[in-house]
Design a protein around this motif. Structure first.
Motif, short mmCIF file in Angstrom:
data_model
loop_
_atom_site.label_atom_id
_atom_site.label_comp_id
_atom_site.label_asym_id
_atom_site.label_seq_id
_atom_site.Cartn_x
_atom_site.Cartn_y
_atom_site.Cartn_z
N THR A 1 33.84 37.44 50.13
CA THR A 1 33.59 38.64 49.33
C THR A 1 32.61 39.59 49.97
O THR A 1 32.55 40.77 49.61
CB THR A 1 33.05 38.26 47.94
N GLY A 2 31.79 39.10 50.91
CA GLY A 2 30.73 39.94 51.47
C GLY A 2 29.54 40.07 50.56
O GLY A 2 28.70 40.96 50.73
N LYS A 3 29.46 39.18 49.56
CA LYS A 3 28.35 39.21 48.60
C LYS A 3 27.67 37.85 48.55
O LYS A 3 28.26 36.82 48.88
CB LYS A 3 28.86 39.58 47.21
N GLU A 4 26.41 37.88 48.12
CA GLU A 4 25.69 36.63 47.87
C GLU A 4 26.22 36.02 46.57
O GLU A 4 26.21 36.67 45.53
CB GLU A 4 24.19 36.89 47.75
N LEU A 5 26.67 34.78 46.63
CA LEU A 5 27.20 34.12 45.45
C LEU A 5 26.09 33.39 44.70
O LEU A 5 25.01 33.15 45.24
CB LEU A 5 28.30 33.14 45.86
N SER A 6 26.35 33.01 43.48
CA SER A 6 25.38 32.27 42.68
C SER A 6 25.38 30.80 43.09
O SER A 6 26.35 30.30 43.69
CB SER A 6 25.73 32.36 41.19
N ARG A 7 24.31 30.11 42.76
CA ARG A 7 24.24 28.69 43.06
C ARG A 7 25.36 27.95 42.32
O ARG A 7 25.95 27.00 42.84
CB ARG A 7 22.88 28.10 42.66
N GLU A 8 25.65 28.39 41.10
CA GLU A 8 26.71 27.75 40.31
C GLU A 8 28.06 27.85 41.03
O GLU A 8 28.84 26.89 41.03
CB GLU A 8 26.80 28.39 38.92
N ALA A 9 28.32 29.01 41.65
CA ALA A 9 29.58 29.19 42.37
C ALA A 9 29.65 28.25 43.58
O ALA A 9 30.72 27.70 43.90
CB ALA A 9 29.72 30.64 42.82
N LEU A 10 28.51 28.06 44.24
CA LEU A 10 28.49 27.16 45.39
C LEU A 10 28.74 25.72 44.95
O LEU A 10 29.47 24.98 45.62
CB LEU A 10 27.14 27.25 46.11
N ILE A 11 28.14 25.32 43.85
CA ILE A 11 28.32 23.96 43.35
C ILE A 11 29.79 23.70 43.01
O ILE A 11 30.32 22.61 43.28
CB ILE A 11 27.44 23.73 42.10
#
Length: 344
Positions: free
Chosen positions: A128-138
């Motif tokens: 996406t070219g954006k910083e994702l949330s920690r929840e999305a990474l999990i």
């Protein structure tokens, strides 16, 4: 008796209902309070992985302490933070292992990757070219997280301990945020070698390191009788001139190529730049939006007395080529080498 049985049955149902609620709340608060919950996957070992000896890698934890990570097999579900780290993975042919990419980056950067590494880039998940949330990474269920020191700040994506407790191995690039005692080209080579070892891609990582080493070689017959050149590497901001010195990776690049950083100070005024009068100036920039300011700054009439201006020895240097540069280390060295020795 039937009435008692009905009452007893109703009572037991309530107890069971309350028990299930209690279990659910326990799991919820365990996650909120950082109680370890494993995210390990149960992937079977590939035959090649099963036969290979475990790989032990030296890296750092969030407190800057040296630690070792042992990889019994090639990571199959990788999180990547920062562009140069992602590009290194692409060069090593490991894009199929990446399950999530989180970073703030321009569409132009991704278009370049897609053009230079079409087959590997096509294997990546949506970027996406954006910083994702920690929840999305999990949610991506990783087993390896690759990033900078700042990646694992508590308010960013959580500490290395937080991820390790959940079965996720972590790696912090030593040159990022000055985690290593000395920020050097050798540390970038170590990062590339570590990735080659972790992903069982030593042939490709060794080729990249040899390319870097070749750029560091100077023909002594052509350079030994030259006086050391004073060099300045600066970043132009709205308020000041940021100076990069011997404490930075680019300082080591300049030194290894026979130059000398003119001033050891983080902030400079225009007057200090004029007083130092370096032979060569490299102006770094972050992206296309910053490039015009970098190009125009030293065209101001106040800098006309500078040797670097008179001799047309002001060069642009992308920030990604001089900070935790990884696969881009060789490009940074080439730019600096050309600036120091334009006649070679």
């Amino acid at each position: 008796m039937d009435t008692l049985a009905v009452l007893f049955e109703g009572f037991m149902k309530k107890i069971l209902f309350l028990f299930l609620i209690g279990v659910g709340m326990t799991i919820f608060f365990a996650a909120k309070n950082s109680i370890p919950v494993s995210m390990e996957t149960d992937m079977p070992l590939r035959p090649s992985d099963a036969a290979a000896a475990p790989v032990v890698i030296d890296t750092y934890d969030s407190m800057r302490k040296p630690v070792q990570m042992t990889f019994e097999r090639v990571p199959e579900r990788v999180l990547v933070h920062q562009m140069n780290m992602l590009e290194t993975i692409l060069v090593l042919g490991q894009a199929d292992k990446v399950v999530c990419v989180t970073m703030s980056s321009s569409s132009a950067s991704h278009a370049r990757l897609a053009e230079e590494y079409p087959e590997e880039y096509a294997k990546l998940p949506e970027v996406t070219g954006k910083e994702l949330s920690r929840e999305a990474l999990i949610m991506s269920r990783p087993n390896f997280f690759l990033g900078w020191g700042s990646t694992f700040a508590p308010r960013q994506y959580g500490t290395t301990y937080w991820w390790n407790e959940r079965g996720v191995k972590t790696y912090i690039a030593g040159n990022s945020n000055r985690f290593a005692k000395r920020v050097t080209v050798d540390e970038e080579c170590k990062f590339i070698d570590d990735m080659g070892r972790i992903f069982h891609a030593r042939e490709k990582s060794d080729a990249v390191i040899r390319e870097i080493e070749d750029e560091l070689r100077l023909d002594s017959a052509e350079t030994q009788n030259r006086a050391p050149q004073n060099v300045m590497v600066v970043e132009i901001t709205d308020r000041t001139i940021v100076n990069y010195d011997d404490r930075d990776l680019v300082g080591d690049m300049v030194r290894r190529l026979g130059g000398r950083i003119a001033i050891q100070s983080r902030r400079l005024s225009p007057e200090e730049v004029i007083a130092a009068d370096p032979d060569v100036i490299f102006v770094t920039y972050f992206g296309a939006a910053d490039r015009p300011r970098a190009e125009q700054f030293f065209r101001n009439i106040r800098f006309n007395s500078l040797k670097a201006v008179k001799n047309d020895r002001i060069y642009l240097l992308p920030f990604s080529h001089m900070y935790t540069s990884a696969i881009k280390t060789v490009d940074g060295l080439r730019t600096i080498k050309k600036g120091l020795y334009p006649d070679l």
